[in-house]
Write a protein that holds these residues in place. Structure first.
Motif, PDB file in Angstrom:
ATOM      1  N   ASN A  75       0.840  -1.192   0.000  1.00 42.11           N
ATOM      2  CA  ASN A  75       0.000   0.000   0.000  1.00 42.11           C
ATOM      3  C   ASN A  75       0.879   1.248   0.000  1.00 42.11           C
ATOM      4  O   ASN A  75       1.700   1.450   0.903  1.00 42.11           O
ATOM      5  N   LEU A  76       0.703   2.070  -1.022  1.00 44.54           N
ATOM      6  CA  LEU A  76       1.502   3.288  -1.164  1.00 44.54           C
ATOM      7  C   LEU A  76       0.783   4.449  -0.484  1.00 44.54           C
ATOM      8  O   LEU A  76      -0.449   4.521  -0.492  1.00 44.54           O
ATOM      9  N   PRO A  77       1.534   5.383   0.100  1.00 41.96           N
ATOM     10  CA  PRO A  77       0.900   6.527   0.774  1.00 41.96           C
ATOM     11  C   PRO A  77       0.204   7.456  -0.224  1.00 41.96           C
ATOM     12  O   PRO A  77       0.710   7.673  -1.326  1.00 41.96           O
ATOM     13  N   THR A  78      -0.945   7.996   0.173  1.00 40.81           N
ATOM     14  CA  THR A  78      -1.671   8.947  -0.683  1.00 40.81           C
ATOM     15  C   THR A  78      -1.518  10.384  -0.196  1.00 40.81           C
ATOM     16  O   THR A  78      -1.765  11.326  -0.959  1.00 40.81           O
ATOM     17  N   ASP A  79      -1.072  10.548   1.071  1.00 42.64           N
ATOM     18  CA  ASP A  79      -0.837  11.914   1.542  1.00 42.64           C
ATOM     19  C   ASP A  79       0.496  12.450   1.020  1.00 42.64           C
ATOM     20  O   ASP A  79       0.684  13.656   0.877  1.00 42.64           O
ATOM     21  N   THR A  80       1.419  11.546   0.737  1.00 37.15           N
ATOM     22  CA  THR A  80       2.673  11.888   0.048  1.00 37.15           C
ATOM     23  C   THR A  80       2.784  10.940  -1.150  1.00 37.15           C
ATOM     24  O   THR A  80       3.566   9.979  -1.124  1.00 37.15           O
ATOM     25  N   PRO A  81       2.011  11.176  -2.202  1.00 32.88           N
ATOM     26  CA  PRO A  81       1.879  10.194  -3.285  1.00 32.88           C
ATOM     27  C   PRO A  81       3.127  10.044  -4.139  1.00 32.88           C
ATOM     28  O   PRO A  81       3.926  10.966  -4.292  1.00 32.88           O
ATOM     29  N   LEU A  82       3.257   8.836  -4.700  1.00 34.60           N
ATOM     30  CA  LEU A  82       4.299   8.537  -5.674  1.00 34.60           C
ATOM     31  C   LEU A  82       3.648   8.586  -7.052  1.00 34.60           C
ATOM     32  O   LEU A  82       2.667   7.871  -7.296  1.00 34.60           O
ATOM     33  N   LEU A  83       4.169   9.399  -7.943  1.00 31.61           N
ATOM     34  CA  LEU A  83       3.552   9.588  -9.248  1.00 31.61           C
ATOM     35  C   LEU A  83       4.287   8.792 -10.323  1.00 31.61           C
ATOM     36  O   LEU A  83       5.494   8.563 -10.235  1.00 31.61           O
ATOM     37  N   GLY A  84       3.541   8.380 -11.339  1.00 28.21           N
ATOM     38  CA  GLY A  84       4.137   7.663 -12.458  1.00 28.21           C
ATOM     39  C   GLY A  84       4.703   6.316 -12.057  1.00 28.21           C
ATOM     40  O   GLY A  84       5.797   5.942 -12.481  1.00 28.21           O
ATOM     41  N   VAL A  85       3.954   5.566 -11.243  1.00 24.53           N
ATOM     42  CA  VAL A  85       4.438   4.268 -10.759  1.00 24.53           C
ATOM     43  C   VAL A  85       4.248   3.190 -11.821  1.00 24.53           C
ATOM     44  O   VAL A  85       3.180   3.069 -12.424  1.00 24.53           O
ATOM     45  N   SER A  86       5.283   2.417 -12.064  1.00 25.98           N
ATOM     46  CA  SER A  86       5.198   1.247 -12.932  1.00 25.98           C
ATOM     47  C   SER A  86       5.848   0.071 -12.215  1.00 25.98           C
ATOM     48  O   SER A  86       6.718   0.263 -11.354  1.00 25.98           O
ATOM     49  N   VAL A  87       5.440  -1.137 -12.573  1.00 21.68           N
ATOM     50  CA  VAL A  87       5.841  -2.324 -11.823  1.00 21.68           C
ATOM     51  C   VAL A  87       6.515  -3.330 -12.741  1.00 21.68           C
ATOM     52  O   VAL A  87       6.077  -3.546 -13.868  1.00 21.68           O
ATOM     53  N   ALA A  88       7.574  -3.965 -12.231  1.00 17.64           N
ATOM     54  CA  ALA A  88       8.257  -5.042 -12.952  1.00 17.64           C
ATOM     55  C   ALA A  88       8.318  -6.250 -12.019  1.00 17.64           C
ATOM     56  O   ALA A  88       9.288  -6.407 -11.267  1.00 17.64           O
ATOM     57  N   PRO A  89       7.281  -7.082 -12.012  1.00 18.83           N
ATOM     58  CA  PRO A  89       7.262  -8.218 -11.073  1.00 18.83           C
ATOM     59  C   PRO A  89       8.366  -9.206 -11.373  1.00 18.83           C
ATOM     60  O   PRO A  89       8.779  -9.366 -12.525  1.00 18.83           O
ATOM     61  N   PRO A  90       8.887  -9.894 -10.348  1.00 16.21           N
ATOM     62  CA  PRO A  90       9.922 -10.907 -10.576  1.00 16.21           C
ATOM     63  C   PRO A  90       9.370 -12.082 -11.371  1.00 16.21           C
ATOM     64  O   PRO A  90       8.151 -12.254 -11.506  1.00 16.21           O
TER      65      PRO A  90
END
Length: 257
Positions: A75-90
């Motif tokens: 769960n990523l924080p929304t009060d200090t959001p991370l923008l442009g998130v992309s995921v590379a699963p193992p």
């Protein structure tokens, strides 16, 4: 004879006390390192306050010898959001992201952004035994915040769920939570360059020069964690030291008698 009979209980009590000391030392060395070693941590070699194009890596060890880790929810924080998130699963894992409307839009060079990824669920793979897996995510823009805290849920094949959501205290002498939420401290861009301080946890961080790139199923014995071989060596040394100490106590007591 009566005097000797009265002295024997004291010697017996000393022996029992020595046994308790040795048992306590052994238990502390057995369980202390394993508890710290099992924490989920997050690391980055390039994350700074307000930085761009950074990678965060969540390192997840399997802490059960009877079940496999089968799902990780970050769960990523929304009060200090991370923008442009992309995921590379193992390898062997898949990832599903969930976006949430932000409490207030974030201004960027491309205009205001009103939503961001708030949850990432990794599933489909498994971590067993003493293995661990690294789950990297890429962030287009980091918030201007000194620290990021992530709440993570770790699900096992037997139905157990470990909730890594507890936040610790920075107060001196404060006890660490049993299931601390992984966190990372971000250095100021102009002062910290391209480095960031990883979560202050008992587990050692991966290579700070750029973060690890380790496939799922890698053995924790080969990782930068304190290996179980090291724990065994420390345990053996501690037990020998405790035994020698008790022997010295017994010898001194015998001489005094």
């Amino acid at each position: 004879m009566d005097s000797l009979s009265r002295r024997r209980p004291a010697s017996s009590r000393l022996a029992r006390a020595g046994g308790l000391v040795l048992a306590g030392t052994t238990a502390a060395m057995l369980f202390g390192p394993s508890i710290a070693w099992a924490h989920i941590t997050v690391h980055s070699g390039e994350a700074v306050q307000g930085g761009q194009d950074a990678e965060l890596v969540f390192r997840v060890p399997n802490e059960s010898d009877k079940a496999r880790t089968t799902k990780i929810e970050v769960n990523l924080p929304t009060d200090t959001p991370l923008l442009g998130v992309s995921v590379a699963p193992p390898t062997g894992w898949s990832a599903r992201t969930t976006e949430t409307k932000l409490p207030s839009p974030v201004d960027t060079d491309d205009g205001p952004v009103s939503s961001a990824v708030s949850k990432i669920v990794f599933s489909g793979g498994s971590i067993s035994g003493d293995e661990y897996a690294d789950f990297p995510i890429s962030v287009g823009k980091l918030p201007d915040a000194p620290e990021l805290v992530f709440k993570v849920l770790q699900s096992y094949s037997n139905g157990d769920v470990v909730r890594w959501i507890e936040e610790g205290s920075d107060a001196a002498g404060a006890q660490e939570p049993e299931h601390p939420a992984p966190s990372i401290k971000l250095a100021k861009g102009e002062e910290g360059g391209d480095s960031a301080e990883a979560s202050a946890s008992p587990s050692a961080s991966p290579d700070a020069t750029g973060g690890p790139s380790v496939s799922a199923g890698s053995s924790a014995k080969d990782s930068d964690y304190a290996s179980k071989d090291d724990v065994k060596v420390a345990l053996a040394i501690g037990v020998i030291g405790a035994a020698l100490g008790l022997l010295g106590i017994g010898t001194a007591f015998a001489k005094r008698r």
